[in-house]
Scaffold this motif. Structure first.
Motif, short mmCIF file in Angstrom:
data_model
loop_
_atom_site.label_atom_id
_atom_site.label_comp_id
_atom_site.label_asym_id
_atom_site.label_seq_id
_atom_site.Cartn_x
_atom_site.Cartn_y
_atom_site.Cartn_z
N LEU A 1 0.82 -1.21 0.00
CA LEU A 1 0.00 0.00 0.00
C LEU A 1 0.85 1.26 0.00
N GLU A 2 2.02 1.20 0.62
CA GLU A 2 2.90 2.37 0.65
C GLU A 2 3.36 2.74 -0.75
N ARG A 3 3.43 1.77 -1.63
CA ARG A 3 3.96 2.00 -2.98
C ARG A 3 2.91 2.52 -3.95
N ILE A 4 1.64 2.42 -3.60
CA ILE A 4 0.56 2.88 -4.48
C ILE A 4 0.29 4.36 -4.24
N ASP A 5 0.26 5.11 -5.31
CA ASP A 5 -0.06 6.54 -5.23
C ASP A 5 -1.21 6.84 -6.18
N VAL A 6 -2.40 7.11 -5.64
CA VAL A 6 -3.56 7.43 -6.46
C VAL A 6 -3.46 8.89 -6.91
N LEU A 7 -3.41 9.11 -8.21
CA LEU A 7 -3.22 10.44 -8.75
C LEU A 7 -4.54 11.16 -9.01
N LYS A 8 -5.49 10.44 -9.61
CA LYS A 8 -6.76 11.06 -9.94
C LYS A 8 -7.79 9.98 -10.23
N VAL A 9 -9.03 10.27 -9.87
CA VAL A 9 -10.15 9.38 -10.19
C VAL A 9 -11.16 10.16 -10.99
N PHE A 10 -11.61 9.60 -12.12
CA PHE A 10 -12.56 10.27 -12.99
C PHE A 10 -13.83 9.45 -13.14
N ASN A 11 -14.97 10.11 -13.12
CA ASN A 11 -16.25 9.50 -13.48
C ASN A 11 -16.87 10.42 -14.53
N LEU A 12 -16.74 10.06 -15.80
CA LEU A 12 -17.08 10.96 -16.89
C LEU A 12 -18.21 10.44 -17.75
N ARG A 13 -19.07 11.35 -18.19
CA ARG A 13 -20.01 11.07 -19.27
C ARG A 13 -19.59 11.98 -20.42
N VAL A 14 -19.00 11.39 -21.43
CA VAL A 14 -18.39 12.20 -22.48
C VAL A 14 -19.34 12.30 -23.67
N SER B 1 -12.41 4.68 -4.36
CA SER B 1 -11.22 5.45 -4.71
C SER B 1 -11.54 6.91 -4.98
N SER B 2 -12.75 7.18 -5.46
CA SER B 2 -13.09 8.54 -5.88
C SER B 2 -13.13 9.53 -4.72
N TYR B 3 -13.13 9.02 -3.50
CA TYR B 3 -13.08 9.93 -2.36
C TYR B 3 -11.82 10.80 -2.42
N ALA B 4 -10.81 10.33 -3.13
CA ALA B 4 -9.57 11.10 -3.24
C ALA B 4 -9.80 12.45 -3.89
N ASN B 5 -10.88 12.58 -4.65
CA ASN B 5 -11.17 13.86 -5.31
C ASN B 5 -11.74 14.89 -4.35
N TYR B 6 -12.28 14.45 -3.23
CA TYR B 6 -13.06 15.36 -2.40
C TYR B 6 -12.58 15.50 -0.95
N LEU B 7 -11.87 14.50 -0.45
CA LEU B 7 -11.48 14.53 0.95
C LEU B 7 -9.97 14.66 1.10
N PRO B 8 -9.50 15.29 2.18
CA PRO B 8 -8.05 15.38 2.41
C PRO B 8 -7.46 13.99 2.63
N LEU B 9 -6.33 13.75 2.03
CA LEU B 9 -5.71 12.43 2.13
C LEU B 9 -4.87 12.35 3.40
N ASP B 10 -5.55 12.21 4.54
CA ASP B 10 -4.81 11.99 5.77
C ASP B 10 -4.29 10.55 5.79
N ARG B 11 -3.58 10.22 6.82
CA ARG B 11 -2.91 8.92 6.88
C ARG B 11 -3.86 7.75 6.69
N TYR B 12 -5.02 7.79 7.35
CA TYR B 12 -5.91 6.64 7.34
C TYR B 12 -6.74 6.59 6.06
N HIS B 13 -7.23 7.74 5.64
CA HIS B 13 -8.02 7.76 4.40
C HIS B 13 -7.16 7.38 3.21
N SER B 14 -5.90 7.81 3.23
CA SER B 14 -4.99 7.48 2.14
C SER B 14 -4.87 5.97 1.98
N TYR B 15 -4.81 5.23 3.08
CA TYR B 15 -4.70 3.78 2.99
C TYR B 15 -5.98 3.17 2.42
N ALA B 16 -7.12 3.73 2.74
CA ALA B 16 -8.38 3.21 2.22
C ALA B 16 -8.43 3.36 0.70
#
Length: 275
Positions: free
Chosen positions: A25-38, A135-150
């Protein structure tokens, strides 16, 4: 694209490096999550990313282009693109493509540039959509230690589920699976013709299909078309007659009857209750 032992090796290589180089989990870095209707006629021109891209298509039609090949995108399409892989995406006319994607990096993990692509049934697709929703919570919530792991755990879950998809393919059925996307938009093909596309007799095709998916090709196509109809009723201004025609129905009445049988509601009623 054929799902081969090489593609299974690719995702296992990623997971092996994740788990054997320390805390996965330490090695994974979520950059962005998209939910798009194009929109229709939308296109991502050729690009090469410096990170991994995992996407699920939940509605609409489109194409993924890589290595001078074209892969059909529709409800249930799932793909993982490794860093450095040049690709482009476009939508079909009269189709709003619904894409759910997560962009992530894996530290110093290096794999040969490649892509894994698969068509799933809706119940399988839902598992990936649920993980992406987390994963999409990363777009809206601060990535504190515990949320980041989720959030990181959601990406790890996706990779493990994708490995499971490849591991569970019966031996000798890879070519069959690789051609199942012919079912997508195959409104004018009979089961016999689809069997020929996959290199099977009609009986062998139906038997293999039921073994893999627990349903007949005919029922699969009906459910797939009803899912498309639900999407068009919700997100487009097409008339019911136009939707029926686009999905290959020669008669609006037959379409409406089949829609009600599958959903318990008429197309008109479905659209009105969601408007």
């Amino acid at each position: 694209m054929m799902i081969s032992n090489y593609e299974l090796h690719l995702i296992e290589l990623i997971l092996d490096q994740l788990f054997f180089k320390g805390d996965a989990l330490e090695r994974i870095d979520v950059l962005k999550v998209f939910n798009l209707r194009v929109p229709v006629h939308w296109r991502i021109e050729e690009r090469t990313l410096g990170h991994f891209l995992f996407s699920v298509i939940s509605g609409g039609r489109g194409q993924l282009f890589m290595d001078d090949e074209e892969y059909k995108l529709g409800p249930g399409s799932v793909y993982l693109i490794a860093p450095g892989k040049e690709h482009s995406i476009s939508t079909d006319p009269k189709s709003l493509l619904e894409i759910h994607s997560v962009h992530f990096s894996l530290g110093d993990i290096v794999v040969e540039s490649n892509c894994i692509y698969r068509m799933l049934l809706w119940n399988e697709t839902r598992q990936y959509l649920d993980a992406l929703k987390n994963s999409s919570y990363a777009n809206y919530l601060p990535l504190d230690r515990y949320h980041s792991y989720a959030v990181k755990n959601s990406v790890l879950q996706i990779l493990l589920m994708f490995r499971g998809c490849l591991m569970n393919l019966p031996k000798g059925e890879h070519n069959f699976i690789s051609r199942l996307n012919e079912l997508d938009g195959a409104a004018d093909l009979t089961v016999k013709e689809l069997a020929g596309v996959c290199g099977y007799t009609e009986k062998a095709f139906i038997r293999s299909f039921k073994k893999l998916y627990g349903t007949t090709p005919h029922q699969y196509m009906i459910k797939n078309k009803i899912l498309q109809a639900e999407y068009l009723l919700l997100y487009s201004d097409f008339s019911i007659k136009e939707i029926a025609s686009n999905l290959g129905y020669k008669d609006q009445y037959i379409f409406s009857k089949q829609f009600k049988k599958q959903t318990g509601c008429s197309p008109k009623g479905y659209r009105e209750q969601l408007s």
